[in-house]
Design a protein around this motif. Structure first.
Motif, PDB file in Angstrom:
ATOM      1  N   CYS B  47      35.617  45.854  33.661  1.00 57.81           N
ATOM      2  CA  CYS B  47      35.780  45.798  35.121  1.00 57.81           C
ATOM      3  C   CYS B  47      37.090  45.170  35.551  1.00 57.81           C
ATOM      4  CB  CYS B  47      34.610  45.081  35.774  1.00 57.81           C
ATOM      5  SG  CYS B  47      34.680  43.279  35.656  1.00 57.81           S
ATOM      6  N   GLU B  48      37.734  44.403  34.723  1.00 58.10           N
ATOM      7  CA  GLU B  48      39.015  43.744  35.002  1.00 58.10           C
ATOM      8  C   GLU B  48      38.949  42.755  36.154  1.00 58.10           C
ATOM      9  OE1 GLU B  48      39.348  47.343  35.705  1.00 58.10           O
ATOM     10  OE2 GLU B  48      39.363  47.821  33.586  1.00 58.10           O
ATOM     11  N   GLN B  49      37.740  42.338  36.545  1.00 55.21           N
ATOM     12  CA  GLN B  49      37.695  41.409  37.670  1.00 55.21           C
ATOM     13  C   GLN B  49      36.551  40.401  37.578  1.00 55.21           C
ATOM     14  OE1 GLN B  49      35.718  44.814  40.538  1.00 55.21           O
ATOM     15  NE2 GLN B  49      37.184  43.418  41.412  1.00 55.21           N
ATOM     16  N   GLY B  50      36.057  40.184  36.359  1.00 57.67           N
ATOM     17  CA  GLY B  50      35.054  39.144  36.190  1.00 57.67           C
ATOM     18  C   GLY B  50      33.686  39.487  36.733  1.00 57.67           C
ATOM     19  N   GLU B  51      33.415  40.782  36.908  1.00 55.58           N
ATOM     20  CA  GLU B  51      32.135  41.177  37.490  1.00 55.58           C
ATOM     21  C   GLU B  51      31.213  41.840  36.480  1.00 55.58           C
ATOM     22  OE1 GLU B  51      30.925  40.862  40.603  1.00 55.58           O
ATOM     23  OE2 GLU B  51      32.654  40.183  41.748  1.00 55.58           O
ATOM     24  N   CYS B  52      31.535  41.742  35.179  1.00 51.93           N
ATOM     25  CA  CYS B  52      30.630  42.380  34.217  1.00 51.93           C
ATOM     26  C   CYS B  52      30.353  41.518  32.998  1.00 51.93           C
ATOM     27  CB  CYS B  52      31.156  43.742  33.787  1.00 51.93           C
ATOM     28  SG  CYS B  52      32.484  43.681  32.579  1.00 51.93           S
ATOM     29  N   GLY B  53      31.206  40.571  32.677  1.00 52.01           N
ATOM     30  CA  GLY B  53      30.935  39.659  31.568  1.00 52.01           C
ATOM     31  C   GLY B  53      31.159  40.223  30.182  1.00 52.01           C
ATOM     32  N   CYS B  55      33.748  40.720  28.637  1.00 56.16           N
ATOM     33  CA  CYS B  55      34.904  40.112  27.976  1.00 56.16           C
ATOM     34  C   CYS B  55      34.695  38.617  27.716  1.00 56.16           C
ATOM     35  CB  CYS B  55      36.147  40.317  28.819  1.00 56.16           C
ATOM     36  SG  CYS B  55      36.061  39.434  30.387  1.00 56.16           S
ATOM     37  N   THR B  56      33.441  38.156  27.813  1.00 56.35           N
ATOM     38  CA  THR B  56      33.189  36.718  27.723  1.00 56.35           C
ATOM     39  C   THR B  56      33.622  36.149  26.368  1.00 56.35           C
ATOM     40  OG1 THR B  56      31.317  36.965  29.206  1.00 56.35           O
ATOM     41  CG2 THR B  56      31.397  34.935  27.895  1.00 56.35           C
ATOM     42  N   VAL B  57      34.392  35.071  26.432  1.00 57.83           N
ATOM     43  CA  VAL B  57      34.756  34.296  25.237  1.00 57.83           C
ATOM     44  C   VAL B  57      34.537  32.819  25.578  1.00 57.83           C
ATOM     45  CG1 VAL B  57      36.502  35.991  24.538  1.00 57.83           C
ATOM     46  CG2 VAL B  57      37.189  33.987  25.876  1.00 57.83           C
ATOM     47  N   LEU B  58      34.585  31.994  24.559  1.00 54.20           N
ATOM     48  CA  LEU B  58      34.522  30.556  24.806  1.00 54.20           C
ATOM     49  C   LEU B  58      35.946  30.017  24.870  1.00 54.20           C
ATOM     50  CD1 LEU B  58      31.651  29.519  22.345  1.00 54.20           C
ATOM     51  CD2 LEU B  58      31.505  29.994  24.809  1.00 54.20           C
ATOM     52  N   MET B  59      36.197  29.230  25.910  1.00 58.90           N
ATOM     53  CA  MET B  59      37.502  28.581  26.013  1.00 58.90           C
ATOM     54  C   MET B  59      37.240  27.098  26.258  1.00 58.90           C
ATOM     55  SD  MET B  59      40.782  29.905  28.019  1.00 58.90           S
ATOM     56  CE  MET B  59      41.163  29.085  29.509  1.00 58.90           C
ATOM     57  N   ASP B  60      37.678  26.279  25.332  1.00 58.13           N
ATOM     58  CA  ASP B  60      37.407  24.834  25.398  1.00 58.13           C
ATOM     59  C   ASP B  60      35.929  24.567  25.684  1.00 58.13           C
ATOM     60  OD1 ASP B  60      40.108  24.280  24.911  1.00 58.13           O
ATOM     61  OD2 ASP B  60      40.587  24.475  27.043  1.00 58.13           O
ATOM     62  N   GLY B  61      35.076  25.351  25.064  1.00 59.26           N
ATOM     63  CA  GLY B  61      33.644  25.120  25.170  1.00 59.26           C
ATOM     64  C   GLY B  61      32.965  25.752  26.364  1.00 59.26           C
ATOM     65  N   ASP B  62      33.724  26.375  27.256  1.00 56.36           N
ATOM     66  CA  ASP B  62      33.141  27.064  28.398  1.00 56.36           C
ATOM     67  C   ASP B  62      33.133  28.564  28.141  1.00 56.36           C
ATOM     68  OD1 ASP B  62      32.588  24.917  30.157  1.00 56.36           O
ATOM     69  OD2 ASP B  62      34.713  24.806  30.727  1.00 56.36           O
ATOM     70  N   ALA B  63      32.073  29.218  28.609  1.00 54.15           N
ATOM     71  CA  ALA B  63      32.066  30.679  28.572  1.00 54.15           C
ATOM     72  C   ALA B  63      32.860  31.166  29.771  1.00 54.15           C
ATOM     73  CB  ALA B  63      30.644  31.200  28.622  1.00 54.15           C
ATOM     74  N   VAL B  64      33.899  31.936  29.517  1.00 58.94           N
ATOM     75  CA  VAL B  64      34.743  32.434  30.612  1.00 58.94           C
ATOM     76  C   VAL B  64      35.004  33.931  30.416  1.00 58.94           C
ATOM     77  CG1 VAL B  64      35.919  30.221  30.942  1.00 58.94           C
ATOM     78  CG2 VAL B  64      36.921  31.936  29.410  1.00 58.94           C
ATOM     79  N   CYS B  65      35.431  34.567  31.496  1.00 59.83           N
ATOM     80  CA  CYS B  65      35.821  35.973  31.407  1.00 59.83           C
ATOM     81  C   CYS B  65      37.277  36.032  30.956  1.00 59.83           C
ATOM     82  CB  CYS B  65      35.676  36.644  32.775  1.00 59.83           C
ATOM     83  SG  CYS B  65      33.970  36.825  33.298  1.00 59.83           S
ATOM     84  N   SER B  66      37.501  36.586  29.782  1.00 59.05           N
ATOM     85  CA  SER B  66      38.866  36.573  29.259  1.00 59.05           C
ATOM     86  C   SER B  66      39.778  37.505  30.045  1.00 59.05           C
ATOM     87  CB  SER B  66      38.896  36.915  27.764  1.00 59.05           C
ATOM     88  OG  SER B  66      38.361  38.187  27.524  1.00 59.05           O
ATOM     89  N   CYS B  67      39.209  38.435  30.816  1.00 60.88           N
ATOM     90  CA  CYS B  67      40.057  39.303  31.642  1.00 60.88           C
ATOM     91  C   CYS B  67      40.689  38.516  32.783  1.00 60.88           C
ATOM     92  CB  CYS B  67      39.273  40.497  32.181  1.00 60.88           C
ATOM     93  SG  CYS B  67      38.124  40.125  33.521  1.00 60.88           S
ATOM     94  N   LEU B  68      40.136  37.341  33.095  1.00 61.05           N
ATOM     95  CA  LEU B  68      40.659  36.545  34.213  1.00 61.05           C
ATOM     96  C   LEU B  68      41.434  35.323  33.736  1.00 61.05           C
ATOM     97  CD1 LEU B  68      37.755  36.696  36.825  1.00 61.05           C
ATOM     98  CD2 LEU B  68      39.712  38.215  36.519  1.00 61.05           C
ATOM     99  N   VAL B  69      41.711  35.277  32.455  1.00 60.96           N
ATOM    100  CA  VAL B  69      42.555  34.198  31.937  1.00 60.96           C
ATOM    101  C   VAL B  69      43.918  34.801  31.639  1.00 60.96           C
ATOM    102  CG1 VAL B  69      42.899  32.556  30.063  1.00 60.96           C
ATOM    103  CG2 VAL B  69      40.587  33.007  30.918  1.00 60.96           C
ATOM    104  N   MET B  70      44.948  34.264  32.245  1.00 62.86           N
ATOM    105  CA  MET B  70      46.289  34.728  31.896  1.00 62.86           C
ATOM    106  C   MET B  70      46.583  34.183  30.493  1.00 62.86           C
ATOM    107  SD  MET B  70      49.826  34.155  33.968  1.00 62.86           S
ATOM    108  CE  MET B  70      49.358  35.117  35.384  1.00 62.86           C
ATOM    109  N   ALA B  71      46.832  35.079  29.565  1.00 57.27           N
ATOM    110  CA  ALA B  71      46.870  34.678  28.156  1.00 57.27           C
ATOM    111  C   ALA B  71      47.873  33.551  27.914  1.00 57.27           C
ATOM    112  CB  ALA B  71      47.192  35.879  27.277  1.00 57.27           C
ATOM    113  N   ALA B  72      49.017  33.656  28.566  1.00 57.88           N
ATOM    114  CA  ALA B  72      50.075  32.677  28.304  1.00 57.88           C
ATOM    115  C   ALA B  72      49.683  31.283  28.784  1.00 57.88           C
ATOM    116  CB  ALA B  72      51.373  33.126  28.970  1.00 57.88           C
TER     117      ALA B  72
END
Lengths: 282, 176, 756
Positions: B47-53, B55-72
């Protein structure tokens, strides 16, 4: 083209003054959608997510609390923040999904300033104050002066939104939002109601029914005259209904693909009636 | 004037390893970088907008949508993807039914309880369920539903996914 | 509901809850979906689409895009070497719009470049001059002879009339209504994606593609590329759901064109927004229906007029229309009928296949009508349906006799016997209320309602189509290897096929070969047909292999092969003591057989809509319980009870997954899913605004599977994919009506339909 990841506010401000066109990114949940949908091609980025000062909240001596612009919504849903500002906890819980609440922040809500932003009606209801900081000055702006319109705010290009101060009121407060499914839904209409018994005031703010969040000051002052907000425990149905009707009169909804103006006006009257009834149930 | 694409270089810490990202464009999402630059296609984009989950990954222990994390901007964060779950949860690894691959108990339960159909939402759900059970080992039915309410599944109607989570909770309880 | 998984059997034969062979790969992220493919030196492809629903293309200038560094090719209509158009039933859809664009999002040009962002910039650099025209968006208007033709083939895609029995039959009671069905999207999660590899000489291409029907794609692609079919090889890429949306061509031809032009592998994948423009949707429809009945509630005659908005191109509209009108009566006896159906071309997005295929629309109308009839006769919703319930041997309004097992009465009675959910607890959490985490409702705002829906669905392809599926079984050293072109889209054919082989051959180890075009067609993974069709083909191939194995064993051991049978994993002599394991019996030999399964022949409809046009039918009943916040118009579906006619359960775990998944999609159409159009423009092409049910919207499903084996079906099993999503929609709407007293003549039901 650069990405700066400052660890302190002052580093962030330095980065901003050397790159005045840089975009600030906090949780990313708004900006990345813009990028992914090709509406924004960022050049320089300053990422605020690793600035610890922004990710903390404090209790002030006057009883208010100051929440850093980088505190994610999930921290507002539970714990002491929920005790202190229950309406904010309820609003936080309606933000997107658990994944979004782990990333999204009040700073982002303020930076974006969408009328459908879930945190904003709470900030309007409690008369929150937005902290802005530049390399030269720090200033504090009432939320009412900060949000100017749909995705428009009073932040200057050289400023960073660092925190929000929220008065802790003495009285019932709550948030409610209409969406067409039971979770992960953008607001069709929302409302936050907060009572402050010592000042005998009631505040109601509406989301997604106008170009900005709307404080219904006429309805508020009308109710104050009808009803002793500090001593009453129960509101009559007719009074609650009339309050709802008056709240709806102050809304300025539009027709769009998410709903109709007519439904939104109706919905905020129902929400207002229900909120005031929750505040004074028996 | 267009900026050139591909002049960013940085390093991400993914599944316990430092991974160099070369010649990236600044707008790339963590999802894109994981999938297209680091050879980790487990997280899915839908979905590219955090509305489907998906792309979920763990980041610093939180489940987040990786499509909404700017990789850099994820430099310095601990990232765990579905590919890293077995390694990150060695005590939960079991051997999958009739197959010798190592999977976690959550992964195993998704298979045995019928929580997988097309499988596109599955990696995101697996990460979300691991995250839930790490924080809350004995969730109520509603807590399960709320915690995965950001993960859309279009095939199953969720019934078998709830069954899978319940099965893991029961097994973990029995083993603890 | 409680887990339906049976005790793990010792062997994963038919009837066992065998586990998905792709399960481990899917839970670990190792499964390769078509969007996961990657190749050395690959380029990305992307599509320029029309921003207008209807416009004339004055000029296209691609040179600015070609000047961008990293861009390798920009192609338009003039670069299509073969047939300029494609289509499943009628090739009326251009590979690229050339003279006119006829819907918003129609492809105009494609690019290949080194990075998706380069592609985006290249698309923005292409200059297209349009003369914007006024779109024709109302099907009623589009049909009028005075309206301009928006396509050389005309605006009426198909009209079919049905007259059956006595059109003048009289009755005591009439009920009628005008119903509207909104445009639903299949919204599979795995977006359209493909990778094309050009042959070194440039005379052929290999396309890895997520599709429902490899061979049909190949035919259409080869024609557009002007290549012989054998030079176009298709391999099934991992498919992330389909639900009808992968039956039509989307990026197939484009991807191949770019690969052939650049000589490099091309990866194309749609974004979610693009996906809303890149595939067909469920037809929006308007249906007028009038039931004539005796005063005790027996249907005498049905009249109906159905208009399906086909959008700009034909896709499967003619077949969808026929499905709709031939299911007008629902699963009920009806001797007299007059029906007219129209599939119409407009400047809306093309519509085609989606789970339920025309029957969803008809069912919403006929089930709403049954409730009106019940009210008019003073009957309960259950009694009016029982009184009219179809049985095997009854005639449809097409004159066709229903030869299928037709346990309609059982479906209704067994659903009715499922316990109702507990009343809402005093301690109920706000998340269980309509409005969920938005905390809109308090307990006293909520009213509960109950509603019914029952449906009939044809299985497989209709109207004389020679529908078949092919499979090959190779048995060697105790291992069976199966080859078919069947698309696994998530439904679980890859689980079922080995179960069939194990049951027939008495082996445990089964290997699945790649699904591609290196074997005959399997037909489409649609129309609830693969268990019956490809299942029949695998069963047939395995039986042929078993026959040859018996011959081999008989010859070797001097036993008449007719006396041999498989028992568990052994071959035994039914009249003697001989016994050998299949594994031992197949050491050192290889037996391979290919089988094509065809279903019985069907006929076209005549001008009066009469003819044996369908193969077989399946039935299901749904009872919905909903909680409604009447004042705000918000709905929470509490429970769906269902009894479905499945023929035979071949894999209980897979079967319940189909039922629950279909129910969630039907729920979506009932209360939230709609592509919103405004004068030909799609207003909500994203998951923020096209809402799918979440885990907190999913109802508790209590399901019963009614097993009365279908004699026509090779395995006794009916297709089960479509029925779950058909009558659950009207059941939910009926439940909302019972809670609110509102007429609710359209789906999805919107909050304002309830409370204003």
């Amino acid at each position: 083209m650069t990405v700066a990841i400052p660890l302190t506010i002052s580093e962030a401000l330095d980065a901003l003054s050397s790159n005045p066109d840089a975009r600030l990114i906090q949780g990313g949940t708004d900006m990345m959608v813009e990028i992914n949908f090709n509406h924004l091609k960022p050049h320089n980025i300053i990422a605020l997510r690793r600035i610890k000062e922004l990710r903390t909240w404090t209790k002030n001596t006057d009883g208010s609390i100051t929440i850093g612009a980088g505190v994610p919504y999930q921290e507002m849903e539970t714990g002491e923040l929920k005790q202190l500002v229950p309406a904010l906890a309820e609003a936080a819980r309606t933000v997107g999904s658990p994944q979004i609440r782990a990333a999204g922040t009040l700073g982002g809500n303020l930076g974006t300033c969408s009328p459908a932003g879930d945190g904003l009606p709470v900030l309007f209801a409690v008369d929150a104050v937005v902290h802005l900081q530049s390399n030269e000055v720090s200033r504090q702006l009432s939320i009412h002066d900060f949000m100017l319109g749909v995705k428009r705010n009073a932040r200057n290009a050289n400023e960073i939104i660092t925190a929000v101060t929220i008065p802790v009121l003495n009285g019932w407060q709550g948030y409610t939002k209409v969406g067409v499914r039971n979770a992960m839904v953008i607001s069709v209409a929302s409302a936050c109601l907060a009572v402050d018994k010592p000042t005998k005031s009631v505040r109601i703010a509406l989301g997604a029914v106008g170009p900005t969040i709307i404080r219904c000051r006429d309805a508020e002052s009308w109710l104050t005259q009808q009803f002793d907000l500090s001593t009453s425990t129960k509101i009559e149905l007719d009074l609650a209904k009339e309050f709802g009707r008056r709240v709806a009169l102050e809304s300025k909804p539009i027709d769009d693909h998410r709903s109709t103006a007519e439904y939104r006006r109706h919905a905020v009257s129902v929400l207002a009636q229900r909120l005031i009834t929750r505040a004074y149930p028996s | 004037m267009n900026d050139p694409i591909g002049n960013e270089m940085y390093s991400l810490h993914v599944n316990g390893q430092d991974r160099a990202v070369m010649d990236a464009w600044v707008g790339e999402s963590l999802l894109y970088v994981l999938r297209e630059r680091l050879g980790l296609p487990g997280a899915k984009g839908a979905c590219e907008q955090g509305e489907c989950g998906s792309c979920t990954v763990l980041m610093d222990g939180d489940a987040v949508c990786s499509c909404l994390v700017m990789a850099a901007t994820a430099v310095g964060s601990e990232i765990v993807t579905v590919e890293g779950l077995v390694e990150q949860n060695p005590t939960m690894a079991v051997t999958a039914h009739a197959i010798t691959s190592q999977v976690t108990d959550v992964q195993q339960a998704f298979i045995t309880e019928g929580g997988v159909q097309c499988g596109f939402c599955t990696p995101g759900l697996i990460v979300a369920v691991h995250h839930l059970l790490d924080k809350n080992p004995d969730p109520t039915e509603l807590e399960v539903k709320e915690s995965i309410s950001g993960n859309i599944c279009r095939c199953t109607g969720y019934g078998r996914i709830f069954a899978a989570v319940e099965a893991v909770v029961q097994v973990r309880k029995a083993n603890s | 509901m409680s887990a339906t998984k049976q005790d793990v059997r010792s062997r994963d034969t038919l009837g066992a809850s065998a586990l998905r062979p792709d399960g481990v790969a899917k839970v670990t992220g190792a499964f390769s979906f078509s969007s996961d493919m990657w190749a050395e030196n690959m380029l990305w492809g992307a599509t320029l689409r029309s921003p207008h629903p209807y416009a004339r293309i004055i000029s296209i200038d691609t040179t600015p895009a070609l000047l961008i560094s990293g861009v390798s090719a920009v192609l338009t209509a003039q670069d299509v070497p073969g047939k300029a158009t494609y289509g499943l039933i009628s090739a009326d859809q251009p590979v690229f719009a050339s003279e006119y664009v006829r819907y918003m999002g129609e492809p105009v040009a494609i690019v290949a470049a080194d990075h998706p962002e380069t592609c985006r910039r290249a698309l923005e650099a292409i200059i297209v001059n349009y003369e914007v025209l006024t779109p024709v968006v109302d099907p009623e208007l589009a049909m009028l002879s005075s309206t301009e033709l928006i396509h050389p083939d005309g605006n009426l895609i198909r009209h079919q009339h049905i007259v059956h029995g006595d059109p003048n039959a009289a009755s005591d009671i009439t009920v009628e209504g005008n119903y509207t069905i909104g445009m639903q999207d299949q919204a599979f999660l795995g977006l359209e994606a493909a990778m094309a590899f050009p042959d070194s000489g440039g005379n052929g291409v290999e396309l890895h593609i997520a599709t429902q029907w490899l061979h049909e794609d190949r035919g259409q692609i080869a024609a557009c590329l002007a290549l012989p079919e054998e030079n176009v090889r298709l391999v099934l890429g991992g498919v992330g759901g389909a639900f009808g949306a992968r039956e039509d061509i989307s990026l197939q031809v484009h991807c191949c064109l770019l690969a052939l032009r650049t000589g490099k592998p091309i990866k194309m994948q749609y974004s979610r927004e693009e996906s809303f423009f890149g595939h067909v949707h469920r037809h929006p429809a308007k249906i007028w229906m009038k039931h004539h009945a005796t005063k005790d509630g027996k249907i005498v005659k049905i009249e109906s007029r159905m208009v399906f908005d086909g959008g700009a191109y034909t896709s499967t509209s003619p077949a969808v229309l026929i499905n709709g009108i031939t299911h007008t009566q629902g699963p009920y006896q009806c001797d007299n009928a007059i029906v007219d159906g129209y599939a119409v071309r407009t400047n809306n997005p093309p519509c085609g296949a989606m789970r339920g295929f025309g029957v969803v629309q008809a069912c919403f109308a006929h089930e709403s009508q049954m409730d009106l009839l019940a009210a008019a006769c003073g009957l309960s919703p259950v009694d009016v349906r029982l009184k009219n319930a179809m049985r095997t041997g009854d005639k449809l309004i097409t004159g066709q006799t229903v030869e299928s097992v037709a346990p309609v009465e059982r479906c209704i009675r067994e659903t009715d016997a499922i316990p109702m959910p507990e009343p809402m607890s005093q301690k109920a959490n706000v998340l269980e209320f309509p409005g969920g985490s938005g905390r809109t409702a308090d307990r006293h705002n909520i009213i509960r309602g109950v509603g019914w829906g029952v449906s009939i669905k044809n299985l497989m392809y209709s109207e004389g189509f020679d529908d078949y599926a092919t499979a090959r079984c190779t048995l060697s050293d105790g291992v069976a290897s199966l080859k078919f072109a069947t698309s696994e889209v998530g439904q679980g054919f890859v689980t079922l096929a080995p179960q069939i082989a194990r049951s027939v051959l008495g082996i445990d180890e089964v290997v699945l070969e790649t699904s591609d075009t290196q074997i005959g067609s399997a037909g489409s993974t649609s129309a609830s047909r693969q268990t019956w069709m490809s299942g029949g083909a695998v069963d047939g191939a395995c039986r042929l292999v078993r026959e040859r194995l018996f011959e081999h064993v008989g010859k070797l051991h001097n036993i008449d092969p007719i006396r041999l049978m498989v028992e568990n994993t052994d071959i035994i002599d039914t009249v003697g003591t001989f016994r050998i394991s299949v594994s031992d019996a197949t050491q050192g030999i290889t037996i391979s057989e290919t089988f094509e399964h065809h279903h019985r022949k069907t006929e076209d409809l005549d001008e009066n809509g009469q003819g044996n046009c369908h193969v077989a039918f399946a039935f299901v009943a749904h009872r919905a319980v909903v909680d409604v916040d009447v004042e705000l118009g918000l709905v929470k579906v509490v429970q769906i009870a269902t009894a479905q006619d499945v023929g035979r359960v071949l894999n209980p775990l897979s079967a319940i997954g189909q039922l629950e998944g279909g129910i969630a999609q039907g729920l979506g159409l009932a209360v939230m899913e709609e592509i919103i159009m405004d004068n030909g423009r799609v207003k909500n092409p994203s998951f923020t605004d096209y809402l799918l049910p979440t885990a907190l919207d999913a109802p508790r499903v209590v399901a019963i599977m009614i097993e009365e084996p279908e004699p026509q079906a090779p395995l006794g099993a009916k297709g089960i994919g479509e029925p779950p999503c058909i009558s659950v929609t009207p059941a939910i709407v009926a439940a909302i009506r019972s809670a609110t007293g509102k007429a609710l003549l359209r789906v999805p039901v919107r909050p304002q339909d309830i409370c204003l």
